[in-house]
Every structure is written in structure tokens, then in C-alpha cells.
Write an enzyme that holds these catalytic residues in place. Structure first.
Site, PDB file in Angstrom:
ATOM      1  N   ARG A 158       0.865  -1.172   0.000  1.00 44.35           N
ATOM      2  CA  ARG A 158       0.000   0.000   0.000  1.00 44.35           C
ATOM      3  C   ARG A 158       0.908   1.229   0.000  1.00 44.35           C
ATOM      4  O   ARG A 158       2.043   1.172   0.458  1.00 44.35           O
ATOM      5  CB  ARG A 158      -0.887   0.030   1.245  1.00 44.35           C
ATOM      6  CG  ARG A 158      -1.816  -1.177   1.389  1.00 44.35           C
ATOM      7  CD  ARG A 158      -2.613  -1.054   2.681  1.00 44.35           C
ATOM      8  NE  ARG A 158      -3.555  -2.160   2.851  1.00 44.35           N
ATOM      9  CZ  ARG A 158      -3.329  -3.251   3.565  1.00 44.35           C
ATOM     10  NH1 ARG A 158      -2.151  -3.387   4.198  1.00 44.35           N
ATOM     11  NH2 ARG A 158      -4.236  -4.197   3.674  1.00 44.35           N
ATOM     12  N   LYS A 182      -2.205  -2.469   8.042  1.00 48.77           N
ATOM     13  CA  LYS A 182      -3.391  -1.975   8.739  1.00 48.77           C
ATOM     14  C   LYS A 182      -3.535  -2.690  10.080  1.00 48.77           C
ATOM     15  O   LYS A 182      -3.260  -3.877  10.190  1.00 48.77           O
ATOM     16  CB  LYS A 182      -4.641  -2.208   7.891  1.00 48.77           C
ATOM     17  CG  LYS A 182      -4.751  -1.277   6.692  1.00 48.77           C
ATOM     18  CD  LYS A 182      -6.071  -1.462   5.983  1.00 48.77           C
ATOM     19  CE  LYS A 182      -6.242  -0.448   4.852  1.00 48.77           C
ATOM     20  NZ  LYS A 182      -7.531  -0.616   4.154  1.00 48.77           N
ATOM     21  N   HIS A 250      -2.006   2.289  -6.419  1.00 49.54           N
ATOM     22  CA  HIS A 250      -2.647   1.074  -5.903  1.00 49.54           C
ATOM     23  C   HIS A 250      -2.846   0.024  -6.999  1.00 49.54           C
ATOM     24  O   HIS A 250      -3.001  -1.159  -6.708  1.00 49.54           O
ATOM     25  CB  HIS A 250      -3.984   1.431  -5.266  1.00 49.54           C
ATOM     26  CG  HIS A 250      -4.334   0.568  -4.083  1.00 49.54           C
ATOM     27  ND1 HIS A 250      -3.592   0.558  -2.919  1.00 49.54           N
ATOM     28  CD2 HIS A 250      -5.328  -0.339  -3.890  1.00 49.54           C
ATOM     29  CE1 HIS A 250      -4.131  -0.300  -2.057  1.00 49.54           C
ATOM     30  NE2 HIS A 250      -5.176  -0.859  -2.621  1.00 49.54           N
ATOM     31  N   ARG A 253      -0.386  -2.673  -6.763  1.00 51.97           N
ATOM     32  CA  ARG A 253      -0.724  -3.686  -5.747  1.00 51.97           C
ATOM     33  C   ARG A 253      -1.738  -4.688  -6.306  1.00 51.97           C
ATOM     34  O   ARG A 253      -1.596  -5.898  -6.120  1.00 51.97           O
ATOM     35  CB  ARG A 253      -1.277  -2.982  -4.505  1.00 51.97           C
ATOM     36  CG  ARG A 253      -1.761  -3.915  -3.399  1.00 51.97           C
ATOM     37  CD  ARG A 253      -2.106  -3.068  -2.170  1.00 51.97           C
ATOM     38  NE  ARG A 253      -3.003  -3.734  -1.228  1.00 51.97           N
ATOM     39  CZ  ARG A 253      -2.595  -4.518  -0.232  1.00 51.97           C
ATOM     40  NH1 ARG A 253      -1.323  -4.763  -0.056  1.00 51.97           N
ATOM     41  NH2 ARG A 253      -3.481  -5.056   0.598  1.00 51.97           N
ATOM     42  N   HIS A 276      -4.234  -9.046   4.102  1.00 53.15           N
ATOM     43  CA  HIS A 276      -5.685  -9.023   4.280  1.00 53.15           C
ATOM     44  C   HIS A 276      -6.071  -9.861   5.499  1.00 53.15           C
ATOM     45  O   HIS A 276      -5.603 -10.989   5.649  1.00 53.15           O
ATOM     46  CB  HIS A 276      -6.394  -9.595   3.047  1.00 53.15           C
ATOM     47  CG  HIS A 276      -6.363  -8.696   1.861  1.00 53.15           C
ATOM     48  ND1 HIS A 276      -6.569  -9.137   0.571  1.00 53.15           N
ATOM     49  CD2 HIS A 276      -6.143  -7.351   1.767  1.00 53.15           C
ATOM     50  CE1 HIS A 276      -6.482  -8.126  -0.272  1.00 53.15           C
ATOM     51  NE2 HIS A 276      -6.231  -7.033   0.428  1.00 53.15           N
ATOM     52  N   TYR A 285      -9.560 -10.896  -6.426  1.00 53.63           N
ATOM     53  CA  TYR A 285      -8.526 -11.034  -7.454  1.00 53.63           C
ATOM     54  C   TYR A 285      -8.700 -12.301  -8.276  1.00 53.63           C
ATOM     55  O   TYR A 285      -8.230 -12.386  -9.408  1.00 53.63           O
ATOM     56  CB  TYR A 285      -7.138 -10.994  -6.816  1.00 53.63           C
ATOM     57  CG  TYR A 285      -6.840  -9.662  -6.175  1.00 53.63           C
ATOM     58  CD1 TYR A 285      -6.670  -8.524  -6.956  1.00 53.63           C
ATOM     59  CD2 TYR A 285      -6.779  -9.524  -4.796  1.00 53.63           C
ATOM     60  CE1 TYR A 285      -6.435  -7.291  -6.377  1.00 53.63           C
ATOM     61  CE2 TYR A 285      -6.541  -8.296  -4.211  1.00 53.63           C
ATOM     62  CZ  TYR A 285      -6.365  -7.188  -5.006  1.00 53.63           C
ATOM     63  OH  TYR A 285      -6.138  -5.957  -4.431  1.00 53.63           O
TER      64      TYR A 285
END
Length: 328
Positions: A158, A182, A250, A253, A276, A285
Site C-alpha cells: 500500500r 493496517k 494502488h 498492488r 488481508h 482477485y
């Protein structure tokens, strides 16, 4: 309008935003990135209030709905952006109640729009090469840009992760980095040969830029300070204009994840590399990859279509013969 909106607000509104930010961090437990995103969103809202001559203390739920409608039309905000705005308004409403500006948080009535299942933009490998090869590397900062975007693509980072990446978390010899994602979740990601090559060159150039400063981040600007998310975004826009491709940081990514799956990587491994927490987030994806597979099949295997047409034709002939024999 972005960060400049705050300068158009009154001093009391800016003070309110400062309190809001502090509460998000200390009471709400939000990350610095989320808190800043919410503050920017509420800055837009307060600017709209001023422009519409609406007093914050006398607002009603219909005013919030008018604002969100304005964001969708004049502001041209996407559903995901409006969803973030609503989350920010809910938190801001709670802050206003705490400061006795509102008697109750009626922003909680607002429903977040259902997120659309639009597939993320993905570049073909040769398009990624076009972007990276268009970066001019005849200056130290050019070498930085090549190393930066090579690493983002090679590790699926990110933009915030790339900006915050520390020198001590880059293990060149082992070709692996430790990333703080995150929710302050750590993950280890290997990187490829191209990223390895350009990182080695950047290490040499970085030393001359940083000089005596003790900047802990790997990527720095011309002043030897941390290369900000906004700075990275602006630099990529310049590169995008040079190569003629429509993409975002992004997108690298997204492309990283899709190319891994196309190459045979399993979904759980890609989930781990992307950081994730939920596998369903990574599964999008697989839909991107399936879409690409359908395109490739249609382009390079037209025989299937002819076979279907032939089968349909044979079915018609059999039906006609059956009708004839019945009449006889």
C-alpha cells in the site's frame, strides 16, 4: 479540495477538528491514517456548511442527506468515498454530542451505501514494465522512484506502507522486508531481482541525500525527510503522464496480486502477502483473473465457438430429419 479545505474554515471549526482528531486516536482507538481521513472528510463537510450558510448546531438529518447528495453529484464522489464520509459523520456526530453541540447523534441514522463489486484495475505485466521503464534514473531521486515503485509492485505494498517503510526493516541480503500494515499487523514479504537491483543503487544515492540527518524511513524526499504518501502519489501521476497509461499507485498492488494468482500462487499465500485479515477481500482477485482468462480464451481459442455453432447446426438438421420421418 483535499488538505487545503481546512484553511478555508473558521478558527473555531479548526479547533473542533483538532478535538475530533484527538478523540479518534485516544478514545476511538483509530489509526493515524484513519483519523486523518476522517478529519479531511469532515473538513469537506464543514466547508459545505459554510458555503450553504448552515449552522452546525441547527443541522437536521435532511441536511446531512443534502450534503451526501451533493457529494455524489457536484463532488462526483464514488460509493466507497460516500461510505467513508458517512463513517466520518457518525464519529463526528458522537464528538458533537460530547461537546454539547448536538443533543443526539442523528448521523447514526445514515445508511452506508452497499459497496459495488466492481473489479480492481489490473495492468498486464508488459504495462507494468512500461511504467517502470519510463522512470528516468539519471538523478538520485530518479533512482529512488525506480526503487520505490519496483518495491511496491514486487511486494504489493500500500502507498502508506511504502512511505512508512523503515531502513531497519529492509533486509537486502535476504531479499525480504518487514511491513507494518493496517491494524499495526506485521508481515514479511520477499522481493524480486529488479527490486533488489534498484534498492542497492538507491542505498548509495540515499546516503548523499540524507547526509547527517537521521531519517529512519527508507524513502526520502530531496530534503532528506520521509517521502510522504502525497509526494509518492504526485510522483506517480508524473510517471503515468510520461508513459501514457491510466493507472494509480494502488494499481501496482492489484497487479501484484493478480499476477501471482495467474502464475499459480494459492489464495491463502496471496492473502498473507497482501496483509488481508479476511480471505474474502483477497478473493476479488480471482474474479479479475477469471475475467482475464475469459478474454484470453476468446482471443486465442476461437475454435470452441465454431464447435458450438457446428453442434447447434447438427441439432437443427437432426430435428428437421425427425420431422420428415414422422410425416412419412
Amino acid at each position: 479540495m483535499g488538505e487545503s479545505v481546512a484553511s478555508l474554515l473558521t478558527q473555531s471549526q479548526r479547533n473542533l477538528l483538532d478535538f475530533f482528531y484527538s478523540e479518534l486516536i485516544s478514545v476511538g482507538g483509530k489509526s493515524d491514517l484513519t483519523a486523518n481521513t476522517y478529519v479531511l472528510s469532515i473538513s469537506e463537510f464543514l466547508f459545505w456548511c459554510n458555503k450553504s450558510e448552515k449552522d452546525l448546531s441547527s443541522l437536521e438529518i435532511k441536511d446531512l442527506l443534502y450534503y451526501l447528495a451533493w457529494r455524489k453529484t457536484d463532488g462526483q464522489a464514488s460509493d466507497s468515498t460516500v461510505a467513508k464520509d458517512i463513517s466520518a459523520l457518525r464519529s463526528f456526530g458522537e464528538s458533537l454530542v460530547n461537546h454539547k453541540v448536538w443533543s443526539e447523534n442523528f448521523a447514526m441514522i445514515l445508511d452506508r451505501p452497499k459497496s459495488s463489486q466492481s473489479l480492481p484495475q489490473v495492468l498486464a505485466p508488459e504495462e507494468v514494465d512500461m511504467i517502470l521503464d519510463s522512470i528516468k534514473t539519471d538523478t538520485p531521486l530518479g533512482v529512488r522512484d525506480r526503487a520505490l515503485f519496483e518495491l511496491i509492485y514486487s511486494c504489493g505494498l500500500r502507498i502508506s506502507e511504502a512511505s512508512a517503510l523503515l531502513m531497519e526493516n529492509v533486509h537486502i541480503a535476504e531479499r525480504i522486508i518487514k511491513v507494518l500494515g493496517k491494524g499495526k499487523k506485521e508481515r514479511f514479504i520477499p522481493f524480486g531481482d529488479e527490486a533488489y537491483y534498484w534498492l542497492n543503487l538507491w542505498y548509495k544515492e540515499r546516503a548523499s541525500i540524507v547526509s547527517t540527518k537521521t531519517t529512519p524511513e527508507l524513502f526520502v524526499n530531496a530534503r532528506g525527510e520521509r517521502f510522504s504518501r502525497k509526494g509518492i502519489w504526485k510522483k506517480f501521476k508524473e510517471i503515468e503522464a510520461l508513459c501514457g497509461l491510466n493507472a494509480k499507485v494502488h494499481t501496482l498492488r492489484h497487479s501484484f496480486a493478480t499476477h501471482l494468482l495467474s502464475g499459480g500462487a494459492d489464495l491463502c499465500s496471496v492473502q498473507e502477502l497482501l496483509g488481508h485479515s479476511d480471505l474474502s477481500t483477497t478473493q476479488i482477485y480471482t474474479h479479475v483473473d477469471n475475467t482475464k482468462l475469459e478474454e484470453y480464451h476468446e482471443q486465442f481459442f476461437p475454435g470452441h465457438e465454431r464447435t458450438v455453432e457446428k453442434m447447434e447446426s447438427e441439432d437443427v438438421e437432426k430435428s428437421e430429419k425427425s420431422d420428415t420421418s414422422t410425416k412419412i
